[in-house]
Design a protein around this motif. Structure first.
Motif, PDB file in Angstrom:
ATOM      1  N   GLU A 284       0.870  -1.182   0.000  1.00  0.00           N
ATOM      2  CA  GLU A 284       0.000   0.000   0.000  1.00  0.00           C
ATOM      3  C   GLU A 284       0.903   1.225   0.000  1.00  0.00           C
TER       4      GLU A 284
ATOM      5  N   VAL B 184       0.529   5.222   0.326  1.00  0.00           N
ATOM      6  CA  VAL B 184      -0.488   6.166   0.775  1.00  0.00           C
ATOM      7  C   VAL B 184       0.114   7.560   0.906  1.00  0.00           C
TER       8      VAL B 184
ATOM      9  N   ASP C 187      -3.485  12.570   1.470  1.00  0.00           N
ATOM     10  CA  ASP C 187      -4.863  12.807   1.040  1.00  0.00           C
ATOM     11  C   ASP C 187      -5.499  11.670   0.240  1.00  0.00           C
ATOM     12  N   ARG C 188      -4.757  10.590  -0.023  1.00  0.00           N
ATOM     13  CA  ARG C 188      -5.336   9.527  -0.853  1.00  0.00           C
ATOM     14  C   ARG C 188      -4.476   8.267  -0.827  1.00  0.00           C
ATOM     15  N   LYS C 189      -5.091   7.137  -1.186  1.00  0.00           N
ATOM     16  CA  LYS C 189      -4.334   5.918  -1.426  1.00  0.00           C
ATOM     17  C   LYS C 189      -3.856   5.994  -2.868  1.00  0.00           C
ATOM     18  N   VAL C 190      -2.556   5.951  -3.072  1.00  0.00           N
ATOM     19  CA  VAL C 190      -1.969   6.123  -4.395  1.00  0.00           C
ATOM     20  C   VAL C 190      -1.945   4.805  -5.162  1.00  0.00           C
ATOM     21  N   TRP C 191      -1.571   3.724  -4.492  1.00  0.00           N
ATOM     22  CA  TRP C 191      -1.453   2.433  -5.167  1.00  0.00           C
ATOM     23  C   TRP C 191      -1.584   1.328  -4.139  1.00  0.00           C
ATOM     24  N   GLU C 192      -2.195   0.227  -4.573  1.00  0.00           N
ATOM     25  CA  GLU C 192      -2.305  -0.966  -3.748  1.00  0.00           C
ATOM     26  C   GLU C 192      -2.232  -2.165  -4.661  1.00  0.00           C
TER      27      GLU C 192
ATOM     28  N   ARG D  55       3.531  13.719   0.610  1.00  0.00           N
ATOM     29  CA  ARG D  55       3.251  13.923  -0.825  1.00  0.00           C
ATOM     30  C   ARG D  55       3.887  12.799  -1.626  1.00  0.00           C
TER      31      ARG D  55
ATOM     32  N   THR E 147      -2.626   2.411 -11.299  1.00  0.00           N
ATOM     33  CA  THR E 147      -3.430   2.118 -10.120  1.00  0.00           C
ATOM     34  C   THR E 147      -4.024   0.732 -10.238  1.00  0.00           C
TER      35      THR E 147
END
Length: 90
Positions: free
Chosen positions: A7, A9, A12-17, A81, A89
């Motif tokens: 994961e 993260v 402000d968001r989950k970037v990739w999982e 950041r 994604t």
């Protein structure tokens, strides 16, 4: 061979999982290479590149620093950041 559950993260968001065979990053103590079966670790990351190798190809993102934890083949990278560029994604 087992895979890592990764994961990535941002604040402000989950970037990739997804699944990966290797994760590379630079900590305040030096470079880390994480593969399945790695011992548990918690590391402070410095600004720079994080490389995620998945599906036979490696993709890089730029982070401004953060934390990386590894526990039982699960890798979580948290950064304020993340410049994901062309990271696909899952």
């Amino acid at each position: 061979m087992s895979a890592l559950q990764v994961e990535l993260v941002a604040a402000d968001r989950k970037v990739w999982e997804g699944e990966a065979s290797m994760v590379s990053a630079r900590s305040i103590e030096g470079d880390l290479g994480i593969m399945p079966g790695h011992t548990p670790v918690l590391a402070v990351l410095v600004q720079g590149q994080v490389r995620i190798t998945a599906g036979g190809s490696a993709q890089e993102v730029t982070i401004d620093g953060g934390f990386l934890s590894v526990d039982e083949d699960k890798v979580v990278i948290v950064a304020e950041r993340v410049d994901a560029g062309s990271l696909a994604t899952s």
